[in-house]
Design a protein around this motif. Sequence first.
Motif, PDB file in Angstrom:
ATOM      1  N   GLU A  78      25.662  30.322   6.491  1.00 10.45           N
ATOM      2  CA  GLU A  78      25.791  30.429   7.943  1.00 10.45           C
ATOM      3  C   GLU A  78      24.836  31.492   8.467  1.00 10.45           C
ATOM      4  OE1 GLU A  78      29.459  30.507  10.998  1.00 10.45           O
ATOM      5  OE2 GLU A  78      29.369  32.281   9.703  1.00 10.45           O
ATOM      6  N   VAL A  79      24.213  31.204   9.596  1.00 11.87           N
ATOM      7  CA  VAL A  79      23.294  32.146  10.237  1.00 11.87           C
ATOM      8  C   VAL A  79      23.669  32.233  11.717  1.00 11.87           C
ATOM      9  CG1 VAL A  79      20.893  32.662  10.814  1.00 11.87           C
ATOM     10  CG2 VAL A  79      21.442  31.549   8.631  1.00 11.87           C
ATOM     11  N   LEU A  80      23.741  33.453  12.209  1.00 14.61           N
ATOM     12  CA  LEU A  80      24.048  33.687  13.617  1.00 14.61           C
ATOM     13  C   LEU A  80      22.999  34.639  14.169  1.00 14.61           C
ATOM     14  CD1 LEU A  80      26.310  32.933  15.680  1.00 14.61           C
ATOM     15  CD2 LEU A  80      27.382  35.107  15.114  1.00 14.61           C
ATOM     16  N   ALA A  81      22.320  34.218  15.229  1.00 12.58           N
ATOM     17  CA  ALA A  81      21.319  35.060  15.894  1.00 12.58           C
ATOM     18  C   ALA A  81      21.821  35.378  17.295  1.00 12.58           C
ATOM     19  CB  ALA A  81      19.977  34.340  15.970  1.00 12.58           C
ATOM     20  N   ARG A 114      16.250  20.461  13.693  1.00 14.37           N
ATOM     21  CA  ARG A 114      16.020  19.478  12.637  1.00 14.37           C
ATOM     22  C   ARG A 114      16.311  20.044  11.259  1.00 14.37           C
ATOM     23  NH1 ARG A 114      11.202  18.986  14.947  1.00 14.37           N
ATOM     24  NH2 ARG A 114      10.175  19.616  13.015  1.00 14.37           N
ATOM     25  N   MET A 115      16.022  21.298  11.042  1.00 14.71           N
ATOM     26  CA  MET A 115      16.191  21.903   9.724  1.00 14.71           C
ATOM     27  C   MET A 115      17.653  22.191   9.393  1.00 14.71           C
ATOM     28  SD  MET A 115      13.160  22.262   8.373  1.00 14.71           S
ATOM     29  CE  MET A 115      11.455  22.122   8.912  1.00 14.71           C
ATOM     30  N   ALA A 116      18.445  22.572  10.378  1.00 17.51           N
ATOM     31  CA  ALA A 116      19.828  22.983  10.135  1.00 17.51           C
ATOM     32  C   ALA A 116      20.722  21.770   9.920  1.00 17.51           C
ATOM     33  CB  ALA A 116      20.336  23.814  11.304  1.00 17.51           C
ATOM     34  N   PHE A 135      23.864  25.596   6.987  1.00 14.91           N
ATOM     35  CA  PHE A 135      23.078  24.765   6.083  1.00 14.91           C
ATOM     36  C   PHE A 135      23.937  24.385   4.892  1.00 14.91           C
ATOM     37  CE2 PHE A 135      20.426  27.741   8.327  1.00 14.91           C
ATOM     38  CZ  PHE A 135      19.342  26.990   8.769  1.00 14.91           C
ATOM     39  N   VAL A 136      23.893  23.116   4.531  1.00 18.85           N
ATOM     40  CA  VAL A 136      24.530  22.652   3.303  1.00 18.85           C
ATOM     41  C   VAL A 136      23.489  21.898   2.494  1.00 18.85           C
ATOM     42  CG1 VAL A 136      26.817  22.502   4.359  1.00 18.85           C
ATOM     43  CG2 VAL A 136      25.344  20.488   4.343  1.00 18.85           C
TER      44      VAL A 136
END
Length: 336
Positions: A78-81, A114-116, A135-136
């Motif tokens: 997981e990423v949070l910005a 598209r990447m996530a 992301f998985v």
Amino acid sequence: MGALIRSQRDTWIRAEDASAIGALRRAAVTLAEIRGFNEEDTGRVAVAVSEAASNLVKHATEGFMLIRPHPELDSAVEVLAIDRGPGMRDVSRALRDGYSTAGTLGIGLGGIARMASGYEVHSIPGRGTVLGMYFVAQGAPRPPSRVSGLTRPIGEETVCGDAFVVTEEGGTTTVMLCDGLGHGPAAAQAAQEAVRLFLRHADLAPVTVLERIHTGLGHTRGGAVAVARVDGAAGTVSFAGLGNVSAWIVHNDGRQGMISVPGIAGHKARTLRQYEYAVPPHSVVLLHSDGLTERWDITSYPGLVMRLPSVVAGTLLREAGTRRDDACVVAVRPGA
């Protein structure tokens, strides 16, 4: 006991100069490799995180990024910005490939999407943007995205005196949040003891769980504690709180507070009580410590309650969080 989510030691990384981009990319790649991602999947993570970090460095007034194992699925990243910055007036336009303007955080969002494996954005012009993504590995299950919690220690402290823990069983989610008295290691010790006690008694009614935690924290400095059980099928939440933990049922038109009795868990309390509340459709149950002020108005954040729980929590941490105390916020979207 069903699925278990614990508070992690969330490490927030400032993204305000170019050196942060490489550091954030390396942190994300390392975590993806630990989670068993192959080279192609790891590459997706690297590109998306680099783009998001670059946008923070270029355009944010104050930008932070959090990279961690997904709280609902250990195999996911997981990423949070989060930023205070110019924000975006038209998120859908910013998501189009090739869209670019120096006045927004829109550069590269189409590529990130598209990447996530999953993502959501919430942005307010003149106030900032929160981007949540996960992301998985290819072919792996996706997280249910029903609950997320964030912690942030006071100032430059390395430990947080606030903690939360969540259990999930079918469509029922039970949350415990503890704000250890004060801050630093002693507060963190009290909060982690509350987590341990919760896990021992999590199957009991919320008020009984709270009673057990209150009794068990006597050897610590104590704290404020709340327990909420959200039943998605019934559309209800059962709540018991002791001390200054804020609890809300939040929807597009406003919020309803839930009652916590005065006192300090482990030391003094009035008669503990459990209250039952209806949770309208498309609502979020929200708990936060007093590291966030109560002076936030959900109507100021159009569409926020429909976003990922991580984006809801991140937006409120940015808007209402204070650097003068540890902070914790948990958002639950009821599931059937």
